[in-house]
Scaffold this active site. Structure first.
Site, PDB file in Angstrom:
ATOM      1  N   ASP A 102       7.653   2.086  -0.921  1.00 19.86           N
ATOM      2  CA  ASP A 102       6.834   3.258  -0.732  1.00 19.86           C
ATOM      3  C   ASP A 102       5.585   2.758  -0.097  1.00 19.86           C
ATOM      4  O   ASP A 102       5.188   1.663   0.023  1.00 19.86           O
ATOM      5  CB  ASP A 102       6.566   3.663  -2.324  1.00 19.86           C
ATOM      6  CG  ASP A 102       5.769   2.480  -2.898  1.00 19.86           C
ATOM      7  OD1 ASP A 102       6.766   1.957  -3.726  1.00 19.86           O
ATOM      8  OD2 ASP A 102       4.642   2.458  -2.911  1.00 19.86           O
ATOM      9  N   ASP A 104       2.511   3.131  -1.311  1.00 18.44           N
ATOM     10  CA  ASP A 104       1.570   3.103  -2.335  1.00 18.44           C
ATOM     11  C   ASP A 104       0.878   4.432  -2.455  1.00 18.44           C
ATOM     12  O   ASP A 104       1.417   5.696  -2.487  1.00 18.44           O
ATOM     13  CB  ASP A 104       0.544   1.869  -2.176  1.00 18.44           C
ATOM     14  CG  ASP A 104      -0.213   1.563  -3.896  1.00 18.44           C
ATOM     15  OD1 ASP A 104       0.309   1.612  -4.854  1.00 18.44           O
ATOM     16  OD2 ASP A 104      -1.341   1.258  -3.492  1.00 18.44           O
TER      17      ASP A 104
END
Ligand SMILES: [Zn+2]
Length: 271
Positions: free
Chosen positions: A218, A220
């Site tokens: 991802d 973050d």
């Protein structure tokens, strides 16, 4: 002060290589399981029994970092028991597999990263085996250069998007970062995770080579509109698992039996 007694080898013809990772790696199609051992240590039991497996003719130990039922969150993983048990088995090299968030545009979800540096932002873990004697191990270059190189080269050969020399910032968790923290971390690190510390430090304290093999799941929270969620992480982890397995397969077969890296005698200059 009593000296810390190093564990003795537990088994004859034991595995010299260990993988610490999640459940997706422990597929019978990936590892041919020989047996499972539950090893008691001065720090309690490891997070899971250790699977000893035949991996294309090489013996490899596998330890499930969060437990077989994923019962240990990152800040509660019995790290000292895990590393001690692997040392007791005779393990000389550990590949720590984990999931991380990206702090930089060039590290995209789906990419794989080996690290050469870390920053420790954890807060309350058991960081050392040496509570009763003074031991300061060098951490200037905390990862095994030989292991990291083999992992990176395997990924490159497989045409997988892999980065070397990623700086890993390890946070306490279990919560994810705030946007302010994430922006702050971006100035100093490339990826953010919760599991590296103190796994790497403890391995080094017992002169075990350690390399991190992280899959980016991802962005973050610094990237607007792409905030991290557990669901998103799980989805990307599934697709990354195939890449991680291939890299492990290619690299483990190339690991030479004798170590020449500095990891093997770190304690010499630490006391
Ligand atoms: Zn090494």
């Amino acid at each position: 002060m009593p000296q810390l007694k190093m564990p003795e080898n537990y088994l004859k013809s034991n595995p010299k290589i260990a993988i610490i990772g999640g459940s997706g790696l422990e597929d019978p199609k990936f590892f041919k399981k020989i047996k499972e051992v539950n090893i008691k240590t001065p720090f309690g039991y490891p997070s899971s029994p250790i699977t000893i497996a035949d991996f294309h003719g090489k013996k490899v130990a596998f330890l499930s970092r969060h437990g077989k039922k994923h019962q240990f969150p990152p800040h509660k993983v019995p790290q000292r028991a895990n590393i001690w048990a692997l040392k007791k088995l005779g393990v000389e090299r550990i590949i720590g597999v984990g999931a991380v968030g990206s702090l930089k545009r060039e590290f995209k979800p789906g990419d794989i990263v080996t690290s050469d540096q870390f920053i420790d932002f954890t807060k309350k873990r058991d960081y050392t085996f040496y509570d009763k004697e003074t031991v300061h191990i060098t951490s200037a270059d905390p990862f095994c250069p030989e292991l990291a190189r083999l992992l990176y080269q395997a990924g490159k050969k497989l045409n997988i998007s892999i980065h070397q020399n990623g700086t890993y910032i390890c946070i306490e968790g279990p919560r994810f970062s705030t946007k302010a923290e994430s922006k702050f971390f971006r100035n100093f690190a490339d990826i953010v995770g919760m599991t590296l510390i103190p796994e790497v430090n403890l391995a080094r304290e017992l002169e075990i080579c350690y390399s991190s093999l992280a899959s980016v799941t991802d962005w973050d929270v610094w990237k607007t509109g792409r905030e991290v969620s557990w669901e998103r992480i799980l989805n990307t982890m599934k697709t990354n698992m195939v890449k991680l397995r291939e890299i492990l397969k290619q690299s483990i077969l190339k690991i030479p039996s004798q170590r020449v890296c500095p990891c093997r005698n770190i304690l010499k200059d630490a006391k």
